[in-house]
Write an enzyme that holds these catalytic residues in place. Structure first.
Site, PDB file in Angstrom:
ATOM      1  N   GLY A 172       1.952  -7.135   9.117  1.00  0.00           N
ATOM      2  CA  GLY A 172       1.638  -6.137   8.095  1.00  0.00           C
ATOM      3  C   GLY A 172       0.978  -4.965   8.791  1.00  0.00           C
ATOM      4  N   THR A 173       1.078  -3.799   8.158  1.00  0.00           N
ATOM      5  CA  THR A 173       0.593  -2.642   8.900  1.00  0.00           C
ATOM      6  C   THR A 173      -0.604  -1.904   8.318  1.00  0.00           C
ATOM      7  OG1 THR A 173       2.500  -1.566   7.962  1.00  0.00           O
ATOM      8  CG2 THR A 173       2.610  -2.189  10.267  1.00  0.00           C
ATOM      9  N   THR A 174      -0.391  -0.933   7.437  1.00  0.00           N
ATOM     10  CA  THR A 174      -1.508  -0.020   7.186  1.00  0.00           C
ATOM     11  C   THR A 174      -2.284  -0.304   5.898  1.00  0.00           C
ATOM     12  OG1 THR A 174      -0.211   1.632   8.315  1.00  0.00           O
ATOM     13  CG2 THR A 174      -2.115   2.421   7.126  1.00  0.00           C
TER      14      THR A 174
END
Lengths: 281, 248
Positions: free
Chosen positions: A53-55
């Protein structure tokens, strides 16, 4: 041991022994193999491939805090999932957003939620916001062995401090190091771009509505420059998850609200691709 | 060396039951009632901090009469059981029936083990369903038996008399204020039949409210909300007494 959690027979002594109000402490005494941090790691060559998952972004405003995340999970250069949820309520007055290895992160959130709920039920009172932040720190630290193999989990924790009457944000590093952030913060691969956007757009006197708009702008900028961060997906109707925590507790914006907010930001970006301009001086 | 007296098993069990019952009877009674939107717990409790009712899990509540340290121990055991089960399987796999079974086994083993003194507690485990038909209420006496109850249940010293009173007057689909009123009426009656006043500050009230949007349905009713409900109760009493006078 085996029979103990099948719901038959007498409660084992461990259940009736007075002790800690922490569920994690109870588990580590009674069934340590269930704790994510206690798992035996097989020897692995190189980095393990798992969806990431990123931001995640957070911003405070007078009266509360907003925590939001994009919806993309990636595995290498592949989009593993387009509608993953990375922002969760931790309890009534706090939320946690997670960047890093998705599978471990979701498990960690589940255990964290349970930890807070368990304490609340046993003690009849909630932990302080600081106490919750410290608990999360302990959990990340217990994941250090896996983080060293590339399975890191880096959360962003935000909550409304009932005692101080304001929203607060805590950020973490992979070792469980905790620091309180002022005004705004971000975590994950797109966080550098999001942080830049928030730096230019943040003001002390934001309303709740402006704060939610700000996080969408920041996520848009992160998606603009970071390939692992997904922007609002209008065609599939997948919008960022936006949560607001105030004196009234945790609230997740409905899909309609998130859609309207995302669409109005998108509309403006069609005219000005780089988004709102800050004054030079 | 003196030889111990022979005590028949029947006599030994009767003595233990007598011991436990006397201990429970020293505490005040409490009642658990079904109402239209859920289940309400009402008891007299001068303490603000030491609760007789508490949340075990999303839809499951706990009520206890008797010795505080013993039921507190069982309560925490129940919370640990529920949280561990929900963590291992799923939140939906935690049920009042499972919890009641575990409590029954625990109480039963303690009651019949000669090495331990019997627990002086009587418990109620209640789970609120999606509809009133889905509600479950289990009463667990000191000896580890389980009684599946419907409508209303009372535990504690004066329980028999109170449940007799409730059985006659409780009906399905009561509003929260009506159920609360009935509960307070039942608790206010002394063993000799005379009534006394229980002020709102001495009442502990909690509900499992199926209409609550949150996953966790347990909620304490305190302060303004409680007095408002009790006032509504006053209105309901008047309405009911005028109904009665009309009938006469």
């Amino acid at each position: 041991m085996e029979a103990n959690n099948r719901g038959t027979g007498r409660l084992p002594a461990a259940f009736l022994t007075p002790g800690s109000s922490s569920f994690m402490d109870f588990l580590s005494d009674h069934q340590p193999e269930l704790l994510p941090g206690k798992r035996q790691l097989p020897p692995v060559q190189g980095v393990v491939e798992a969806p990431h998952g990123t931001t995640i972004v957070a911003v405070t405003f007078p009266g509360g805090v907003v925590l939001a995340g994009d919806r993309r999970a990636t595995m290498g250069n592949v989009i593993a999932q387009r509608d993953i949820e990375k922002v969760f309520p931790a309890d009534e007055y706090s939320a946690v957003g997670i960047a890093g290895t998705a599978g471990l992160a979701v498990e960690m959130v589940k255990l964290f939620q349970l930890e807070l709920e368990h304490f609340e039920k046993v003690e009849g009172a909630q932990l302080s916001l600081e106490g919750k932040a410290n608990r999360l720190s302990t959990m990340i630290r217990s994941n250090l062995a896996m983080a060293m193999q590339g399975l890191a989990v880096v959360p962003l924790f935000a909550g409304y401090d009932v005692d101080r009457g304001k929203g607060r944000i805590f950020s973490y590093d992979v070792t469980g190091g905790r620091s309180e952030e002022h005004n705004y913060s971000a975590t994950g691969s797109g966080s550098i771009f999001a942080r830049g956007a928030m730096k230019k757009l943040f003001r002390d006197d934001l309303t709740e509505e402006q704060a939610t708009t700000l996080v969408v702008q920041a996520l848009y900028d992160a998606a603009d420059d970071d390939s692992a961060t997904g922007g609002p997906d209008v065609a599939r109707r997948i919008y960022p998850i936006i949560t607001v925590i105030t004196e009234d507790g945790f609230r997740r914006l409905t899909e309609d609200e998130a859609s309207e907010l995302s669409r109005s930001v998108l509309q403006r970006r069609l005219e000005e691709p780089d988004g709102p301009k800050a004054a030079l001086l | 060396m003196s030889t111990p007296f022979y005590v028949s098993p029947q006599q030994a069990m009767a003595d233990r039951a007598e011991y436990a019952r006397k201990g429970i009877a020293r505490g005040r009674s409490l009642v658990v009632l079904q109402y239209a939107d859920g289940i309400v717990f009402v008891g007299e409790n001068p303490s603000r901090a030491l609760h007789k009712f508490s949340e075990i899990y999303d839809r499951i509540g706990f009520a206890a009469a008797g010795k505080y340290n013993e039921y507190e121990n069982l309560r925490i055991g129940g919370v640990r059981y529920a949280d561990l089960r929900g963590y291992t399987y799923d939140r939906d796999d935690v049920t009042a029936r499972g919890l009641a079974n575990v409590y029954a086994q625990t109480l039963g083993t303690i009651f019949s083990s000669a090495a331990e003194k019997p627990y002086e507690v009587e418990l109620v485990v209640a789970e609120v369903g999606e509809t009133p038909e889905g509600d479950q209420i289990y009463r667990l006496p000191h000896d580890g038996s389980i009684v599946d109850e419907h409508g209303s249940v009372a535990v504690g010293g004066n329980a028999e008399q109170i449940s007799g009173f409730l059985d006659q007057r409780h009906r399905d689909g009561m509003s929260l204020a009506e159920a609360l009123k009935l509960a307070v009426q039942a608790l206010s009656r002394d063993t000799n039949g005379s009534e006394r006043e229980i002020p709102a500050e001495r009442l502990e009230v909690a509900v499992l409210d199926r209409t609550r949007p949150q996953q966790r349905k347990f909620k304490r009713i305190v302060g303004r909300q409680l007095s408002r409900l009790l006032e509504a109760e006053g209105a309901a009493t008047e309405a009911e007494s005028s109904d009665e006078s009309e009938e006469e």
